[in-house]
Design a protein around this motif. Structure first.
Motif, PDB file in Angstrom:
ATOM      1  N   ARG A   1       0.812  -1.217   0.000  1.00 51.93           N
ATOM      2  CA  ARG A   1       0.000   0.000   0.000  1.00 51.93           C
ATOM      3  C   ARG A   1       0.847   1.270   0.000  1.00 51.93           C
ATOM      4  O   ARG A   1       0.309   2.356  -0.222  1.00 51.93           O
ATOM      5  CB  ARG A   1      -0.912   0.022   1.230  1.00 51.93           C
ATOM      6  N   LEU A   2       2.136   1.154   0.275  1.00 54.21           N
ATOM      7  CA  LEU A   2       3.008   2.311   0.399  1.00 54.21           C
ATOM      8  C   LEU A   2       3.879   2.486  -0.838  1.00 54.21           C
ATOM      9  O   LEU A   2       4.445   1.516  -1.349  1.00 54.21           O
ATOM     10  CB  LEU A   2       3.905   2.174   1.632  1.00 54.21           C
ATOM     11  N   THR A   3       4.011   3.724  -1.297  1.00 57.33           N
ATOM     12  CA  THR A   3       4.948   4.055  -2.370  1.00 57.33           C
ATOM     13  C   THR A   3       5.693   5.328  -1.982  1.00 57.33           C
ATOM     14  O   THR A   3       5.170   6.170  -1.242  1.00 57.33           O
ATOM     15  CB  THR A   3       4.240   4.273  -3.713  1.00 57.33           C
ATOM     16  N   TRP A   4       6.910   5.450  -2.477  1.00 52.04           N
ATOM     17  CA  TRP A   4       7.767   6.593  -2.144  1.00 52.04           C
ATOM     18  C   TRP A   4       8.341   7.185  -3.424  1.00 52.04           C
ATOM     19  O   TRP A   4       8.872   6.461  -4.265  1.00 52.04           O
ATOM     20  CB  TRP A   4       8.896   6.119  -1.227  1.00 52.04           C
ATOM     21  N   HIS A   5       8.196   8.490  -3.565  1.00 51.79           N
ATOM     22  CA  HIS A   5       8.780   9.147  -4.727  1.00 51.79           C
ATOM     23  C   HIS A   5       9.001  10.619  -4.405  1.00 51.79           C
ATOM     24  O   HIS A   5       8.069  11.315  -3.974  1.00 51.79           O
ATOM     25  CB  HIS A   5       7.881   9.023  -5.955  1.00 51.79           C
ATOM     26  N   ALA A   6      10.235  11.066  -4.623  1.00 51.14           N
ATOM     27  CA  ALA A   6      10.582  12.493  -4.530  1.00 51.14           C
ATOM     28  C   ALA A   6      10.114  13.134  -3.226  1.00 51.14           C
ATOM     29  O   ALA A   6       9.535  14.226  -3.215  1.00 51.14           O
ATOM     30  CB  ALA A   6      10.006  13.248  -5.723  1.00 51.14           C
ATOM     31  N   GLY A   7      10.359  12.444  -2.121  1.00 51.74           N
ATOM     32  CA  GLY A   7      10.039  13.022  -0.821  1.00 51.74           C
ATOM     33  C   GLY A   7       8.595  12.890  -0.394  1.00 51.74           C
ATOM     34  O   GLY A   7       8.189  13.478   0.614  1.00 51.74           O
ATOM     35  N   VAL A   8       7.788  12.137  -1.155  1.00 57.28           N
ATOM     36  CA  VAL A   8       6.374  11.959  -0.806  1.00 57.28           C
ATOM     37  C   VAL A   8       6.100  10.468  -0.578  1.00 57.28           C
ATOM     38  O   VAL A   8       6.357   9.638  -1.451  1.00 57.28           O
ATOM     39  CB  VAL A   8       5.448  12.490  -1.918  1.00 57.28           C
ATOM     40  N   LEU A   9       5.583  10.149   0.605  1.00 50.96           N
ATOM     41  CA  LEU A   9       5.163   8.797   0.937  1.00 50.96           C
ATOM     42  C   LEU A   9       3.655   8.726   0.771  1.00 50.96           C
ATOM     43  O   LEU A   9       2.917   9.494   1.401  1.00 50.96           O
ATOM     44  CB  LEU A   9       5.553   8.452   2.377  1.00 50.96           C
ATOM     45  N   ARG A  10       3.176   7.809  -0.088  1.00 55.22           N
ATOM     46  CA  ARG A  10       1.741   7.670  -0.345  1.00 55.22           C
ATOM     47  C   ARG A  10       1.242   6.357   0.228  1.00 55.22           C
ATOM     48  O   ARG A  10       1.893   5.329   0.094  1.00 55.22           O
ATOM     49  CB  ARG A  10       1.453   7.727  -1.843  1.00 55.22           C
ATOM     50  N   LEU A  11       0.092   6.421   0.860  1.00 53.65           N
ATOM     51  CA  LEU A  11      -0.569   5.251   1.420  1.00 53.65           C
ATOM     52  C   LEU A  11      -1.958   5.166   0.815  1.00 53.65           C
ATOM     53  O   LEU A  11      -2.781   6.071   0.999  1.00 53.65           O
ATOM     54  CB  LEU A  11      -0.648   5.342   2.944  1.00 53.65           C
ATOM     55  N   VAL A  12      -2.219   4.078   0.090  1.00 52.81           N
ATOM     56  CA  VAL A  12      -3.525   3.870  -0.537  1.00 52.81           C
ATOM     57  C   VAL A  12      -4.193   2.683   0.143  1.00 52.81           C
ATOM     58  O   VAL A  12      -3.732   1.545   0.039  1.00 52.81           O
ATOM     59  CB  VAL A  12      -3.390   3.603  -2.053  1.00 52.81           C
ATOM     60  N   ASP A  13      -5.284   2.951   0.859  1.00 50.60           N
ATOM     61  CA  ASP A  13      -6.040   1.913   1.569  1.00 50.60           C
ATOM     62  C   ASP A  13      -7.308   1.622   0.766  1.00 50.60           C
ATOM     63  O   ASP A  13      -8.058   2.541   0.434  1.00 50.60           O
ATOM     64  CB  ASP A  13      -6.400   2.400   2.976  1.00 50.60           C
TER      65      ASP A  13
END
Length: 345
Positions: free
Chosen positions: A184-196
């Protein structure tokens, strides 16, 4: 979707930990959803008689029908390994207005409200009494069911996860760390995204500027995917499923420690091959002995030989030493390389 914008200072202030109180509260989910937590069922069967003597009505009301938990029951840990008694004391001291609001929000269920069960309906307008009763119920549950045997095993899994994540961070940096935590977690260019995927969670998604507060990362035995909490004071928190949680039932009758490959047994002997195969998830000497039903002394001798051969690494956590496979050990189990001779052959 949740987006966490982290600067360099936030990454430097990010830390790992775990919460004994959170694990105790979330363990109630395993009773309700046995198919989702099969590794916990042998433990639940072991303490069933003791559990039935507890305040089960209140304990089981802690998990709302949609799976939400009132936030006051799991206060944000103030350090990596908070003491259970201290966490329960914080829970009991929760302000009355927070207790009431948290219960109602959990049962509102992200737009899918559920009626309060009788035990909560009777206490919702006396939140101080509700907090005190919750603290008492959890303390009894911990003392009678979890602390004697379950928590030492659970703590080893959580400690092993943190040791592994530290290794990933040192070898692969932040991008490698976050990519390995959960799908559920992705990291790119200083942004951590969590998609539930839960619609109720999606409804409260937001963008969070971490702004120098850092990030808290908590492994848990009861997560089916990464989750977050941005409502409490302090740094944002992300919980994720602990690596190795499926090993919780090993040695309890329903799951036995994994068998080693016959070729590996022929190379280093059956006891050491079994240990090396088990140590994909780090563990202590005592824990390994319990899982195998042998003496700690015998396990210690084999661990020493495997470490001398470069197949294991040691990591100290307080007074405990965890053993885990080294890259060389991983390669040997995978059939890729041969070991160096150990001191005792």
């Amino acid at each position: 979707m949740f987006e966490f914008h982290l600067g360099v200072d936030d990454l430097a202030a990010t830390w790992f930990g775990y919460s004994a109180l959170q694990e105790a509260v979330l363990s109630v989910r395993a009773r309700r959803s046995p198919g989702r937590y099969p590794e916990q069922q042998p433990w639940i069967a072991r303490w069933q008689d003791r559990y039935e003597t507890l305040d089960t009505a209140l304990l089981e009301s802690m998990i709302a029908p949609v799976g939400f938990v009132p936030d006051f029951l799991t206060p944000r840990p103030l350090g990596p390994r908070p003491d259970f008694a201290a966490e329960v004391a914080r829970l009991a001291a929760t302000p009355a207005e927070v207790v009431r609001a948290d219960v109602l929000e959990a049962y509102r269920g992200g737009g899918k409200p559920s009626p309060l069960p009788p035990v909560l309906a009777a206490l919702i307008d006396r939140p101080e009494a509700l907090a005190a009763r919750a603290a008492e119920a959890l303390d009894a549950y911990w003392t009678r069911c979890l602390a004697p045997a379950w928590w030492p095993r659970a703590r080893s899994v959580l400690e092993a996860d943190i040791a592994y994540r530290g290794r990933m961070l040192s070898e692969r940096g932040a991008e490698g760390l976050f990519a390995d935590l959960d799908a559920r977690l992705t990291w790119h260019a200083g942004v951590l995204r969590l998609v539930d995927p839960n619609p109720a969670v999606k409804a409260v998604g937001t963008t969070v500027d971490v702004a120098g507060r850092g990030l808290v990362l908590l492994p848990t035995l009861f997560g089916l995917g990464a989750q977050t909490d941005v409502t409490q004071a302090g740094p944002p928190l992300v919980c994720y499923p602990a690596r190795g949680r499926a090993t919780m039932a090993e040695g309890l009758g329903t799951q036995q420690p994994p068998r080693a490959d016959a070729a590996l047994e022929g190379l280093i002997g059956a006891p050491r091959a079994r240990l090396l195969t088990m140590l994909a998830t780090p563990a202590s000497t005592t824990e390994l002995a319990q899982r195998l039903g042998v003496t700690p002394g015998g396990v210690s001798r084999h661990l020493g030989a495997l470490a001398a051969a470069g197949l294991l690494e040691r990591n100290r956590h307080g007074r405990r030493v965890l053993y885990g496979r080294s890259p060389l050990g991983d390669g040997l189990v995978a059939g890729a390389v041969a070991p160096r001779p150990s001191a005792d052959g």
